[in-house]
Design an enzyme around this catalytic site. Structure first.
Site, short mmCIF file in Angstrom:
data_model
loop_
_atom_site.label_atom_id
_atom_site.label_comp_id
_atom_site.label_asym_id
_atom_site.label_seq_id
_atom_site.Cartn_x
_atom_site.Cartn_y
_atom_site.Cartn_z
N GLY A 1 0.81 -0.75 -0.14
CA GLY A 1 -0.42 0.12 -0.17
C GLY A 1 0.83 1.15 -0.45
N LYS B 1 -1.72 6.93 1.64
CA LYS B 1 -1.83 7.63 2.25
C LYS B 1 -0.87 7.67 4.00
CE LYS B 1 -5.34 10.76 1.39
NZ LYS B 1 -7.04 11.95 2.16
N MET B 2 -1.62 6.36 3.77
CA MET B 2 -0.93 5.48 5.34
C MET B 2 0.63 5.05 4.97
SD MET B 2 -2.03 6.29 7.82
CE MET B 2 -0.91 5.55 8.62
N ALA C 1 -1.27 -3.91 9.40
CA ALA C 1 -1.98 -2.81 10.03
C ALA C 1 -3.55 -2.35 9.92
CB ALA C 1 -0.84 -1.15 10.16
N THR D 1 -7.95 -2.90 9.08
CA THR D 1 -9.15 -3.55 10.09
C THR D 1 -9.48 -3.81 9.04
OG1 THR D 1 -9.41 -1.80 10.36
CG2 THR D 1 -8.15 -1.90 11.84
N ASN E 1 -4.91 -0.97 16.38
CA ASN E 1 -4.67 0.07 16.43
C ASN E 1 -2.88 0.20 17.29
OD1 ASN E 1 -4.43 2.91 17.02
ND2 ASN E 1 -6.76 3.27 16.88
N HIS F 1 -14.69 8.51 12.62
CA HIS F 1 -13.60 8.40 11.80
C HIS F 1 -14.19 9.41 10.07
CE1 HIS F 1 -12.11 5.04 13.92
NE2 HIS F 1 -11.78 4.88 13.42
N LYS G 1 -13.94 5.90 5.26
CA LYS G 1 -13.90 4.64 6.02
C LYS G 1 -14.78 3.55 5.30
CE LYS G 1 -12.67 2.49 10.27
NZ LYS G 1 -11.46 2.06 10.37
#
Length: 252
Positions: free
Chosen positions: A8, A12-13, A84, A86, A110, A141, A145
């Site tokens: 990924g 963004k992450m 990381a 969910t 988390n 959120h 999401k």
């Protein structure tokens, strides 16, 4: 030096992870994997099968889609993997447990240090307050999401429920004439809007008093930092499922 594959990487992450790794002297990103590769300063591949670089750990900030591919690559290459994201289905969780027999897997709802402290505080509160206080969980959120309730909200609910030997039932929101609240409930409520990074509140409501334990993430960088911390911890670990409590116990 912990060599990391970022899954990924173009999201963004992934960008937050790469940004933090630029100044890290004990870990580095060797390549990335993304369905939509672009130029980000490291090689990025569409598939794990195309990777040529050697690595130690995968940080996976993608989704539950193609989970088996990532786990199989980690197994075959002897890498640890930090999950990381969910929203895993029961079938996904069963798959993770199966691969954990041969692969070091770090899985947590988390990666924030603050949320994991909150988890411990909520468990202590539930043990002390018992059935005399009703427990309600509110999570907020951003509007993009996909899963609801959040993995963190479910993790907090599970933690509180440990104080009641798992006897509480989770109620996701309420609508219509549902009758009086039962003592066996833990209410979980989801809010979605704007660019909210992540907020969680556990409310213990008793007779004439309310105790609230809350956490607010102001930037996604806290989760990226936690993922890197987890990757360093996982480097060289034997097969099994690991979480923040094991990491924190080792560090302290």
């Amino acid at each position: 030096m912990t060599r990391i594959i970022v899954c990924g990487a173009c999201g963004k992450m992934g960008g937050n992870v790469l940004s933090l790794l630029e100044g890290d002297e004990s870990a580095k990103a060797v390549c990335g994997v993304d369905l939509f590769p672009r130029e980000i300063g490291i090689p990025v591949y569409k598939s794990f099968a195309d990777i040529q670089e050697e690595a130690d750990v995968i940080i996976d900030f993608s989704s539950s889609q193609n989970l088996a591919e990532r786990l199989e690559y980690a197994k075959n290459k002897g890498l640890g993997i930090v999950l990381a994201s969910t929203g895993f289905s029961p079938a996904d969780l069963a798959l993770i447990d199966e691969y954990a027999k041969t692969t070091a897997i770090f899985k947590t709802a988390n990666l924030s240090l603050g949320v994991n402290l909150m988890q411990a505080l909520c468990k202590a509160a539930a043990e002390i307050l018992g059935d005399s206080f009703d427990v309600e969980i509110i999570e907020k959120h951003h509007n993009l999401k996909k899963d609801s309730p959040s993995g963190t909200a479910l993790m907090l609910a599970d933690t509180v429920n440990e104080a009641f030997d798992g006897k509480k039932k989770f109620v996701n929101g309420r609508e219509g004439i549902v009758g009086a609240r039962e003592k066996t409930e833990i209410g979980i409520h989801a809010v979605r809007g704007g660019t909210i990074v992540g907020e969680h509140e556990v409310m213990f409501a008793g007779e004439d008093e309310i105790i609230t334990i809350s956490h607010s993430a102001r930037s996604k960088r806290v989760f990226a930092a936690g993922a890197i911390r987890a990757a360093k911890y996982l480097h060289g670990k034997p097969a099994g499922v690991y979480a923040m409590k094991e990491l924190l116990a080792e560090e302290n």
